[in-house]
Design an enzyme around this catalytic site. Structure first.
Site, PDB file in Angstrom:
ATOM      1  N   ASN A 143      42.552  40.604  38.383  1.00  0.00           N
ATOM      2  CA  ASN A 143      41.219  39.997  38.285  1.00  0.00           C
ATOM      3  C   ASN A 143      41.334  38.530  37.920  1.00  0.00           C
ATOM      4  O   ASN A 143      40.569  37.689  38.377  1.00  0.00           O
ATOM      5  CB  ASN A 143      40.384  40.731  37.243  1.00  0.00           C
ATOM      6  N   ASP A 201      39.334  33.735  36.638  1.00  0.00           N
ATOM      7  CA  ASP A 201      39.222  34.801  37.640  1.00  0.00           C
ATOM      8  C   ASP A 201      39.791  34.354  38.980  1.00  0.00           C
ATOM      9  O   ASP A 201      39.467  33.270  39.479  1.00  0.00           O
ATOM     10  CB  ASP A 201      37.758  35.196  37.832  1.00  0.00           C
ATOM     11  N   ASP A 212      43.740  46.535  35.990  1.00  0.00           N
ATOM     12  CA  ASP A 212      42.864  46.040  34.930  1.00  0.00           C
ATOM     13  C   ASP A 212      41.535  45.549  35.519  1.00  0.00           C
ATOM     14  O   ASP A 212      41.499  44.944  36.593  1.00  0.00           O
ATOM     15  CB  ASP A 212      43.579  44.870  34.228  1.00  0.00           C
ATOM     16  N   GLU A 223      40.633  50.557  35.802  1.00  0.00           N
ATOM     17  CA  GLU A 223      39.772  50.453  34.616  1.00  0.00           C
ATOM     18  C   GLU A 223      38.402  49.950  35.062  1.00  0.00           C
ATOM     19  O   GLU A 223      38.252  48.785  35.389  1.00  0.00           O
ATOM     20  CB  GLU A 223      40.367  49.468  33.606  1.00  0.00           C
TER      21      GLU A 223
END
Ligand code: CA
Length: 545
Positions: free
Chosen positions: A137, A203, A233, A269
């Protein structure tokens, strides 16, 4: 003298062995080589130190592998897990290492790539799969990609000139803007960049084909080094607030990974409600963490608490059927990923208090470990480690010994404060057949003896009149097991004459094992089966086949 001590020790072990009726050791393990595993999440920093600097490292993990799984199916002294999730191990300035500075190396505090290769080889020898945290990410703000993009903006993008990615491709690796948007942070030169977590976690622009090519190279690199897959993640933040785009991005990732390694395991996640994370299964990703089931307010904890009446083990068994159907509808290859708590949550031992707290903790573990799918254990959970309030507290030193000076013990995160342990250390719990650790070992043994538990299609029996007992059947490859979990603080007598298992009445079923969370108290009694009636002591489990 040595001989006498050895004899005394043997006698002691035999005596405690007699008191222990929990483990059904003589049923051989039935390990299946597939993507169903019992996972153990390791925060390397706090797990085990090998070189005396009080920071955990990969050699420390290797030194504790026999504790996790000694590779010998005929012993039952090990925990029995068969997969490990390593939290981030790549170079990073932070203690948690979720801001990656180099995707192709091991953080120097943790060791080297050679140590990693050795860890993989040692795990292979024990039948343990290793997945690693993959943080795509965002990168670190200190990653060369970001530093180069920042340099380009500072040196080459002057007033009135538009940035041009053909001059610096890294400009398009992130989301830069002249406007301050939600989730953006300033560079201090009139430019902003998206950083949903912290300023040092810019990001990545996951739509950029160049970024995707980088990620593919990274994935190949770690597959070549022997990982079984990845824990992804923050998949919900790929495009914050846009689930459809996130699912699309995950689909690209899943297809890319599967093309390289068809049997790879991927778990994402997606920290939100099930209505959302169930959608993410449409991407083809194997697993998403079942957050609704986890944490202090999750279904497993509610079902395990005797003081909580609004949600029971019966409700929980019904929920397991529903979530299995919903996951498989969205991805026929999907596998649920359940857990009590992880490195971002208060530790599970703190969810329970009072005289039955430890028994309820054990029953919550049973609901997790006897569930369908992959059950995850956060390091130290198996001894009831405590730690809450802040992330450093949740990531405290693995409690190997009550003596913090003992070799292998770590200092833990420097911002950790006031973490005191309530239950015994690993060293002490290993000697106690009634310990939380012994209970975990037995639960995992049940999983390993009965592959139907993790893999089977679930049928829930919810009209038996026992709210605090979960009664489910698991059917896998034509074989059935019945899993009975009495979370109640009272004995329950169940009439199971309406149920058959493998075509047999309960009276004829094979007992695969009894397990008692409360074996040392005066309430302790052995479970009994009379005809088709099963008498379950408080806080007990029985598996029938
Ligand atoms: Ca160290």
């Amino acid at each position: 003298m040595k001989k006498i001590i050895a004899l005394l020790l043997t006698a002691l072990i035999l005596l405690t062995g007699c008191g222990s009726k929990n483990v059904v050791s003589d049923i051989p393990l039935n390990m299946v080589d597939d993507r169903y595993n019992t996972y153990y999440e390791i925060f390397v920093y706090s797990f085990c130190d090998s070189d005396g600097d009080r920071v955990g490292d990969l050699q420390g993990v290797i030194s504790k592998l026999d504790y996790l799984n000694d590779g010998d199916d005929t012993t039952d002294e090990d925990l029995g897990i068969d997969a490990i999730w390593l939290m981030p191990i790549m170079p990073s300035s932070s203690y948690h290492k979720y801001d990656v500075e180099d995707y192709y190396n091991i953080d120097e505090k943790y060791g080297t790539l050679e140590d990693f290769d050795e860890l993989i080889a040692e795990c292979d020898a024990r039948g343990i799969d290793v997945i690693i945290d993959l943080v795509i990410n965002h990168s670190s703000g200190k990653h060369p990609w970001f530093l180069e993009a920042e340099r380009y903006i500072n040196e080459c993008v002057k007033e009135g000139k538009e940035p041009d990615a053909s001059e610096c491709k890294y400009f398009d690796y992130y989301h830069f803007s002249k406007k301050l948007e939600s989730g953006y942070t300033g560079l201090g030169n009139g430019w902003y960049y998206e950083a949903q977590f912290t300023a040092n976690m810019p990001d990545l622009n996951l739509a950029n084909p160049d970024v995707r090519a980088e990620i593919e190279d990274i994935v190949k690199f770690w597959f070549d080094r022997g990982v079984a897959g990845f824990r992804l993640d923050a998949v919900k933040e790929f495009y914050t607030g846009n689930n459809a785009l996130n699912v699309e991005t995950l689909e690209w990732f899943s297809d890319m990974v599967t093309a390289i390694k068809p049997d790879a395991y991927m778990v994402g996640e997606c920290w939100t409600g099930a209505a959302t994370y169930l959608q993410y299964y449409e991407s083809g990703i194997t697993s998403l963490f079942d957050y609704e089931n986890a944490q202090a307010e999750g279904y497993m904890v509610k079902a395990a608490k005797n003081g909580y009446k609004a949600y029971t083990a019966r409700d929980y068994s019904l929920r397991t059927v529903q979530i299995q159907q919903e996951i498989l509808a969205n991805n026929p290859e999907g596998i649920n990923a359940t857990f009590l708590s992880n490195h971002d949550n208060d530790r599970a031992a703190g969810y329970f208090s009072g005289e039955n707290g430890v028994h309820e903790l054990k029953m919550a573990a049973a609901l997790n470990l006897l569930n369908w799918g992959n059950a995850f254990i956060y390091y130290g959970e198996e001894v009831g480690m405590k730690g809450s309030g802040t992330d450093p507290n949740r990531r405290a030193p693995m409690y190997w010994s009550a003596d913090s000076r003992e070799a292998g013990m770590t200092n833990g995160p420097s911002d950790m404060k006031g973490v005191t342990q309530k239950y015994d250390s690993v060293t002490d719990q290993l000697k106690d057949s009634n310990s939380i650790l012994s209970f975990y070992r037995s639960l995992i043994r049940f999983r390993n003896q009965n592959p139907e538990i993790a893999r089977g299609e679930i049928t829930a029996y919810t009209d038996l009149g026992h709210d605090k007992v979960s009664v489910t059947k698991r059917t896998w490859e034509g074989s059935e097991v019945l899993v009975l979990i009495n979370t109640s603080n009272e004995a329950e007598e169940l009439d199971l004459s309406s149920i058959t298992v493998n075509g047999k009445n309960i009276s004829e079923a094979e007992v695969r094992g009894w397990l008692y969370a409360d074996m040392d108290t005066k309430k302790y009694e052995t479970g009994k089966i009379k005809g088709d009636t099963v008498k379950m002591p408080a806080f007990s489990i029985v598996i029938l086949k």
